[in-house]
Design an enzyme around this catalytic site. Structure first.
Site, PDB file in Angstrom:
ATOM      1  N   HIS A   3     -54.481  14.363   2.516  1.00 28.90           N
ATOM      2  CA  HIS A   3     -54.076  13.002   2.848  1.00 28.90           C
ATOM      3  C   HIS A   3     -55.220  12.276   3.578  1.00 28.90           C
ATOM      4  O   HIS A   3     -55.555  11.126   3.267  1.00 28.90           O
ATOM      5  CB  HIS A   3     -52.827  13.008   3.749  1.00 28.90           C
ATOM      6  CG  HIS A   3     -51.539  13.269   3.010  1.00 28.90           C
ATOM      7  ND1 HIS A   3     -51.254  14.458   2.414  1.00 28.90           N
ATOM      8  CD2 HIS A   3     -50.467  12.461   2.784  1.00 28.90           C
ATOM      9  CE1 HIS A   3     -50.050  14.414   1.862  1.00 28.90           C
ATOM     10  NE2 HIS A   3     -49.550  13.190   2.074  1.00 28.90           N
ATOM     11  N   GLN A  49       0.822  -1.205   0.000  1.00 29.44           N
ATOM     12  CA  GLN A  49       0.000   0.000   0.000  1.00 29.44           C
ATOM     13  C   GLN A  49       0.858   1.259   0.000  1.00 29.44           C
ATOM     14  O   GLN A  49       0.495   2.268  -0.607  1.00 29.44           O
ATOM     15  CB  GLN A  49      -0.933   0.015   1.218  1.00 29.44           C
ATOM     16  CG  GLN A  49      -2.056  -0.988   1.134  1.00 29.44           C
ATOM     17  CD  GLN A  49      -2.902  -0.812  -0.111  1.00 29.44           C
ATOM     18  OE1 GLN A  49      -3.473   0.246  -0.337  1.00 29.44           O
ATOM     19  NE2 GLN A  49      -2.983  -1.840  -0.938  1.00 29.44           N
ATOM     20  N   ASP A  54      -7.159  -7.050  -4.401  1.00 29.51           N
ATOM     21  CA  ASP A  54      -7.008  -6.012  -5.425  1.00 29.51           C
ATOM     22  C   ASP A  54      -7.260  -6.556  -6.821  1.00 29.51           C
ATOM     23  O   ASP A  54      -7.661  -5.812  -7.715  1.00 29.51           O
ATOM     24  CB  ASP A  54      -5.580  -5.436  -5.376  1.00 29.51           C
ATOM     25  CG  ASP A  54      -5.511  -4.178  -4.526  1.00 29.51           C
ATOM     26  OD1 ASP A  54      -6.549  -3.754  -4.006  1.00 29.51           O
ATOM     27  OD2 ASP A  54      -4.403  -3.640  -4.366  1.00 29.51           O
ATOM     28  N   GLU A  77      -9.297   1.271   5.132  1.00 30.97           N
ATOM     29  CA  GLU A  77      -9.768   0.770   3.839  1.00 30.97           C
ATOM     30  C   GLU A  77      -9.502  -0.730   3.742  1.00 30.97           C
ATOM     31  O   GLU A  77     -10.385  -1.520   3.404  1.00 30.97           O
ATOM     32  CB  GLU A  77      -9.027   1.508   2.711  1.00 30.97           C
ATOM     33  CG  GLU A  77      -9.379   0.993   1.321  1.00 30.97           C
ATOM     34  CD  GLU A  77      -8.467   1.562   0.236  1.00 30.97           C
ATOM     35  OE1 GLU A  77      -8.836   1.472  -0.949  1.00 30.97           O
ATOM     36  OE2 GLU A  77      -7.372   2.079   0.566  1.00 30.97           O
ATOM     37  N   HIS A  78      -8.265  -1.142   4.008  1.00 25.75           N
ATOM     38  CA  HIS A  78      -7.882  -2.558   4.015  1.00 25.75           C
ATOM     39  C   HIS A  78      -7.442  -2.936   5.424  1.00 25.75           C
ATOM     40  O   HIS A  78      -6.589  -2.257   6.008  1.00 25.75           O
ATOM     41  CB  HIS A  78      -6.712  -2.822   3.062  1.00 25.75           C
ATOM     42  CG  HIS A  78      -6.946  -2.378   1.656  1.00 25.75           C
ATOM     43  ND1 HIS A  78      -6.458  -1.177   1.164  1.00 25.75           N
ATOM     44  CD2 HIS A  78      -7.626  -2.955   0.639  1.00 25.75           C
ATOM     45  CE1 HIS A  78      -6.824  -1.046  -0.100  1.00 25.75           C
ATOM     46  NE2 HIS A  78      -7.539  -2.104  -0.443  1.00 25.75           N
ATOM     47  N   HIS A 138       1.639   3.002  -3.302  1.00 20.38           N
ATOM     48  CA  HIS A 138       0.615   3.732  -4.056  1.00 20.38           C
ATOM     49  C   HIS A 138       0.967   5.211  -4.192  1.00 20.38           C
ATOM     50  O   HIS A 138       0.693   5.830  -5.207  1.00 20.38           O
ATOM     51  CB  HIS A 138      -0.750   3.594  -3.371  1.00 20.38           C
ATOM     52  CG  HIS A 138      -1.511   2.385  -3.837  1.00 20.38           C
ATOM     53  ND1 HIS A 138      -1.998   2.265  -5.105  1.00 20.38           N
ATOM     54  CD2 HIS A 138      -1.858   1.240  -3.194  1.00 20.38           C
ATOM     55  CE1 HIS A 138      -2.624   1.100  -5.238  1.00 20.38           C
ATOM     56  NE2 HIS A 138      -2.545   0.457  -4.092  1.00 20.38           N
TER      57      HIS A 138
END
Length: 891
Positions: free
Chosen positions: A875, A713, A816, A782-783, A716
């Site tokens: 109504h 990661q 992934d 996230e992970h 990235h």
């Protein structure tokens, strides 16, 4: 003749086979085309539409054939350079291309063939002194070529000739005149007798071969693919023709006549190629020897056994098949870690050697271990030499600067730009992340190691721990919005024209004339290696299975009270826009993760958007995925402009109902702006930030595995963050993870990107799993990777995470790409409120009510009471009128 390794020998091939590069579904089919298997070279005409196919043809054939390409219709000289770099032996250029071609640095002029497209006088002047070959296209007769060749004189350049309706006599005559005929492959045959219109390859090959023997036999040298002589034999026209027909070494014995080598002994040869020496009086058969060897004495050659590297290769291959007890080589084959360590050790010792004897000894050790590594992977010396030869003809030269720890160890300065930062690759366009300069101390400890900050939570205040877990700050929201708003406005008002201008500006794809590629997508835009196709297909099927399993079976139906039936049913969102980022990486995986569930859900219109490459093309892997998921079109744009085009629609871009997919801060801002604009009437999947991972590990975890997950990661980008929580681990155990992280990081090409992420990443040491899970749930990664003794037990404690990866054999990488779960996930803490992309992301639910008269009677009183409380008389009356009607009609 092609030398078989991508280079070109001084004399000419006996003919060139004309190949339509679009003729083959896979260029690898050419390798099994018998009429081309053993002599001559390949010729193909290439235009801009078939450029990618030609590059694939070169990839699959370099080292097996010399490939000549007619590039005279290409408009960009860079495309010519790319084809030469990919291994084209020679290229044919027109008069208009000559000035630019002459200016190409490092160009070997002998690789250029000139096609005159101007007057003969101007053509002669252009060709003069260039060293280029000459191509005479569509000549009227072979006879007229002779006068042209005579006029050019003895020092003439190589001449290549094509002729419509060429016959075998024409072709042989051209060969005899020392010209090279270009012949359509469909005309070529290996048969002894030719049908009408066919040309026998053997006759072309032997057109200029001469014999100084009274019996007319041709002296024939048999060699292996490395050029090592195996034996000396004789051939004639019959044996050469038969050898080509059966694809084996077939010769002529002065005692027995036609001699099929190996029929008796089993030691036969697979024919690779036939060529001849510079005087045309000796044939050379290049073969792959089978069995014990070439010689009747059962040795490898008629001069004894192999020596040197060839001998070593045979020994290693034998050890791999069946090693004797206690074989050191067999141990190396079975222990890749030890083999890799020995390669590094011996390479280091070679660097330190000084004397001639030491350098020879250490170089021998390096070659032994390197070849062992190659043989273990079924890579041969022939493969290695083909690779070397292919590199030797590159036009564009790499600087070859030392990387990472090796440059650091030997004090080699890294190349720098004028501002001190490392040069960036051209494809770094979209991502905000920029690598750190080598001199930047980011991500390094005081002793120079790449290391995350470490906290023992028992020794720290909770505020300190929470501060350590803060994500890296993003750009000011106001600044981002001020940039994005005008882009959205421009595209909304200017449509395709504005969209295209932004693509020209940001992606440098100035040749692009349309911002949209509509289905069906041309096959030549998705030419990718078979291995990549298979990987995509496996991932596609796994993702499809997992998302198909998320379908709801039928509609939900509940009778809430007698006569009152409520139901809910699912319907796909009709039109979806899928954003696939470009920038620092090619992401067909994201196209799969977004496109497959859209297909499974049944969305009618699927639009992909992805930034094009600088030549205006979309990555072929992404086009292939778009084709598989049934996408309507691909928007060739990135950033806020792509989001705006899909949100509002343009002349060429279909308006969508929902936009999904990750992106940088500009993409995220654009998605949020259009989602809040009621005139756009578009939804989004989720807000998102930079990628992140949190790994929880304990004493049972493998330090190398933990470090690899953190780095997967960190690479990235510098705005990513990775967190490691070590549960009940000692100082030494945590240190072993840190040591692995430094060692692995220093070997990564993106090490400077990694250091940027490590700068704001952290290791937390906790005493209990419960504390670790509390910290993780608050962080909402996230992970989340659980490298724990009992990961399933820990998974039950997860309340906030995008996706969870359980156990040491489940790296985040499988999620992934290919496991089947989706990798488009909430980041930056949004996992507390959002799910990752799933089938439900492409589905909307519709509810239904169905009341009987009894049902309205049962619920009507409650409805009227609540409507009265809210003072909504209409109504109330809608119910009241119906109840009064029932009463009046006796219901």
């Amino acid at each position: 003749m092609s030398d078989g390794h991508g280079g070109v020998a001084e004399h000419l091939p006996p003919f060139l086979a004309a190949i339509d590069v679009s003729h083959y579904a896979s260029s690898k089919q050419i390798l099994s085309t018998r009429e081309l298997a053993h002599a001559g070279a390949l010729f193909a005409a290439v235009d801009s539409a078939s450029l990618d196919h030609a590059l694939l043809l070169l990839k699959d054939t370099v080292g097996h054939y010399a490939v000549y390409l007619d590039v005279s219709s290409l408009s960009k000289v860079q495309d010519v350079v790319d084809l030469l770099d990919a291994g084209a032996a020679k290229v044919i250029v027109s008069s208009g291309q000559v000035p630019e071609v002459k200016a190409i640095p490092n160009l070997d002029a002998s690789r250029i063939i000139y096609l005159p497209t101007v007057s003969s006088k101007d053509a002669e002047e252009q060709l003069q002194g260039t060293g280029f070959g000459l191509y005479l296209r569509n000549v009227e007769s072979a006879g007229k070529v002779g006068s042209t060749l005579s006029a050019l004189g003895k020092g003439r350049p190589p001449v290549y000739v094509s002729k419509e309706s060429v016959t075998e006599d024409d072709a042989v005559e051209l060969c005899k005149q020392q010209a090279v005929p270009i012949i359509a492959s469909k005309q070529l045959t290996v048969n002894a007798e030719a049908k009408e219109g066919e040309i026998r390859i053997a006759n072309l090959l032997l057109a200029n071969v001469v014999s100084d023997r009274s019996d007319g036999l041709f002296t024939t040298l048999v060699v292996d693919e490395r050029g090592v002589a195996l034996g000396l034999v004789y051939s004639n026209a019959e044996s050469v023709g038969e050898s080509m027909r059966c694809g084996r070494g077939v010769y002529w014995s002065r005692k027995r006549g036609l001699w099929r080598k190996g029929d008796t002994s089993g030691d036969w040869q697979q024919l690779v190629r036939i060529d001849m020496d510079c005087d045309n009086d000796c044939l050379r058969f290049v073969v792959r020897q089978q069995g014990k060897g070439f010689c009747h004495l059962q040795t490898a050659t008629c001069w004894g056994e192999y020596s040197g590297l060839s001998k070593l290769q045979k020994t290693l291959q034998s050890r791999k098949r069946s090693a004797p007890q206690g074989s050191y080589t067999a141990r190396l084959f079975n222990d890749s870690k030890m083999l890799n360590a020995k390669i590094m050790e011996e390479a280091s010792e070679l660097c330190e050697a000084n004397s001639k004897e030491e350098i020879a000894a250490e170089a021998a050790d390096v070659l032994y271990f390197a070849l062992t590594r190659a043989v273990a992977a079924d890579v041969s010396l022939e493969d290695i030499e083909r690779n070397l030869d292919a590199k030797s003809i590159k036009v564009k030269r790499r600087k070859g600067d030392a990387k990472g720890p090796y440059a650091e160890k030997f004090g080699v300065a890294a190349p720098a730009t004028t501002n001190g930062e490392l040069p960036r690759k051209e494809e770094v366009k979209e991502a905000e992340s920029q690598p750190k300069a080598a001199s930047d101390p980011a991500g390094k400890s005081s002793d120079g190691k790449i290391q995350m900050r470490r906290y023992v939570t028992a020794n720290e205040k909770s505020e300190t721990v929470q501060e350590a877990l803060k994500r890296p700050s993003q750009r000011s929201t106001d600044k981002i919005m001020n940039i994005v708003h005008p882009i959205i406005k421009d595209v909304r008002e200017g449509g395709d024209k504005s969209l295209l201008s932004y693509t020209h500006k940001f992606e440098k794809a100035t040749s692009l004339s349309s911002p949209v590629l509509k289905a069906p997508f041309p096959a030549n835009l998705m030419q990718i290696p078979q291995e990549t196709i298979e990987a995509i297909d496996i991932s596609f099927e796994n993702i499809r299975k997992f998302h198909a399993a998320q379908r709801e079976e039928g509609s939900l139906e509940v009778e809430t009270m007698p006569g009152v039936v409520c139901s809910r049913f699912a319907r796909p969102i009709e039109r979806v826009g899928l954003y696939v980022p470009g920038g620092t990486a090619v992401l067909p995986s994201t196209a799969l993760m977004l496109g497959v569930p859209a297909m499974v859900a049944g969305c009618k219109t699927i639009v992909l958007a992805s930034p094009p490459r600088s030549d205006g093309s979309i990555t072929p892997e992404i086009v292939y995925v778009a084709h598989k998921v049934g996408a309507e079109s691909i928007v060739m744009a990135g950033g806020a402009q792509a989001v705006a085009a899909m949100a509002y629609g343009t002349e060429g871009v279909s308006k969508v109902d929902k936009i999904l997919g990750p992106g940088n801060q500009f993409v995220t801002a654009a998605k949020m702006i259009v989602a809040n604009d009621t005139s756009a009437n578009v939804a989004i999947d989720m807000p998102a930030g930079p990628s992140e991972v949190l790994v929880i590990c304990d004493k049972s975890s493998n330090p190398a595995f933990v470090a690899s997950d953190l780095l997967s990661q960190a690479e990235h980008g510098v705005d990513s963050q990775v967190v490691c929580i070590a549960v009940g681990m000692t100082e030494a155990e945590v240190q072993s993870i840190e040591d692995e992280l430094h060692k692995q990081a220093m070997l990564l090409p993106r090490v400077d990107m990694v250091r940027g992420a490590i700068e704001h990443s952290v290791t937390l040491v906790t005493q209990t799993l419960e504390e670790a899970m509390d910290l993780s749930n608050e962080y909402a990664p996230e992970h989340l990777i659980l490298q724990l003794e009992d990961p399933i037990k820990a998974r039950e404690m997860v309340t906030n995470a995008g996706s969870v990866f359980c156990g040491q054999w489940t790296p985040e990488s499988v999620g992934d790409y290919s496991a089947g779960v989706n990798h488009s996930l909430p980041t930056y803490g949004y996992a507390k409120q959002y799910s990752g992309v799933n089938l439900g992301s492409y589905i909307k639910h519709i509810t239904s009510s169905n009341l009987t008269a009894e049902g309205l009677k049962n619920v009507g009183k409650a409805v009227m009471q609540l409507a009265g409380v809210e003072a909504l008389d209409a109504h109330k009356r809608a119910v009241e009128i119906r109840l009064n009607w029932m009463k009046a009609n006796g219901l």
